[in-house]
Design an enzyme around this catalytic site. Structure first.
Site, PDB file in Angstrom:
ATOM      1  N   SER A   1       0.828  -1.193   0.000  1.00 13.91           N
ATOM      2  CA  SER A   1       0.000   0.000   0.000  1.00 13.91           C
ATOM      3  C   SER A   1       0.873   1.258   0.000  1.00 13.91           C
ATOM      4  O   SER A   1       1.738   1.407  -0.857  1.00 13.91           O
ATOM      5  CB  SER A   1      -0.956  -0.041   1.193  1.00 13.91           C
ATOM      6  OG  SER A   1      -2.017   0.859   1.025  1.00 13.91           O
TER       7      SER A   1
ATOM      8  N   ASP B   1      -5.611  -4.171  -2.258  1.00 13.91           N
ATOM      9  CA  ASP B   1      -4.570  -3.776  -1.310  1.00 13.91           C
ATOM     10  C   ASP B   1      -3.834  -4.978  -0.709  1.00 13.91           C
ATOM     11  O   ASP B   1      -4.449  -5.929  -0.220  1.00 13.91           O
ATOM     12  CB  ASP B   1      -5.215  -2.966  -0.185  1.00 13.91           C
ATOM     13  CG  ASP B   1      -4.230  -2.098   0.565  1.00 13.91           C
ATOM     14  OD1 ASP B   1      -3.188  -2.630   0.996  1.00 13.91           O
ATOM     15  OD2 ASP B   1      -4.512  -0.899   0.735  1.00 13.91           O
TER      16      ASP B   1
END
Length: 294
Positions: free
Chosen positions: A64, A176
């Site tokens: 991320s 993610d």
């Protein structure tokens, strides 16, 4: 005086680097940068202490926002430039609201945002071995990017479920990386690190009821993470945990405090880091015959 100070600083860093040995005499050190939206700015403080202490970084992996910071650093971007950009960042720089059944926003702008730090488009152009971690939402497994285009990998790793649209790539729906590798210590191991140092950013703590859907989703994921014993911890030699729990996902204005928190946590962890390095350095060998006593 400034010239003298600069020379002294270089000399100190050189001595510290010498103390840790050459690349062939010491273990490979890998940094695993975890996710956390704006809290990821704390990674800059971590990296700054590593530079100041002359501790070498041989490879990086990011999840991320850790993927964004890692890509910038691995390309050669300076920490000062990264700090300046962190203070100026707003949601519109990397997200665009949209209507879709799969999410509320697109993160296509991330590819342009990355160009503020580097002109590198491919992993092969980076100065350090680097991995970006995303999650295959269908198979529930990690996907490691180490070659090819950085932009699509970065977007996949930052596609926070419920907020950003999944990224379609080679028949996979990617989201993610924090779902499977909140801190990608296993990725730096795969890159050849003997010592894996993870930077974990504790999820943001809500003081009141959630203000919006994003905070509801974020808090739900935080609760899940807090009740797990994640595999990434078992792959880490040292875990650095900056005190950033009270910074919300969009708290980019907190950049100075976030960087300071990253630096403080890293300095507190220096004894553990040095001990981990010492454990992996073989004792000096002696070519001389042992002394015999009568």
């Amino acid at each position: 005086m400034p010239t003298t100070r600069k020379w002294l600083g270089s000399a100190v860093r050189g001595l510290r680097s010498f103390a840790y040995g050459g690349a062939g005499e010491r273990p490979r050190i890998g940094l695993a940068l975890g996710g956390g939206f704006a809290r990821g700015i704390a990674h800059i403080g971590v990296l700054r202490v590593f530079e100041e202490e002359g501790i070498p970084i041989d490879c990086l992996a990011g999840t991320s926002v850790g993927a964004l910071i890692g890509a910038a650093y691995a390309s050669g971007a300076t920490l000062d430039d990264m700090e300046r950009q962190g203070s100026e960042t707003r949601f519109r720089d990397f997200g665009r609201w949209t209507l879709s059944r799969m999410g509320m926003a697109s993160n296509e702008r991330l590819e342009d945002f990355l160009r503020k730090f580097t002109t590198a488009r491919y992993f092969e152009e980076l100065k350090l071995p680097f991995a970006i971690v995303a999650t295959d939402i269908v198979r529930g497994e990690s996907v490691y990017f180490t070659t090819g285009e950085i932009g699509i990998a970065l977007r996949a790793s930052c596609a926070y479920p419920g907020l950003f649209l999944p990224v379609e790539y080679r028949g996979r729906s990617l989201v993610d990386g924090f779902l499977t590798d909140a801190v990608p210590t296993r990725a730096v191991r795969a890159l050849g690190a003997n010592i894996a140092i993870g930077i974990y950013l504790e999820p943001g703590e809500l003081k009141d009821k959630p203000r919006n859907t994003i905070e509801v989703i974020g808090r739900a994921f935080s609760i899940i993470q807090e009740t797990q014993d994640p595999p990434w911890r078992h792959a880490a030699d040292v875990v650095i945990e900056p005190d950033v729990h009270d910074v919300l996902w969009d708290g980019f204005v907190e950049t100075p405090r976030l960087i300071a928190a990253g630096a403080a946590a890293t300095r507190a962890a220096l004894p553990k880091i040095r001990a981990a390095i010492a454990r992996h350095i073989p004792p000096p060998s002696s070519d001389s015959e042992p002394v015999r006593t009568r």
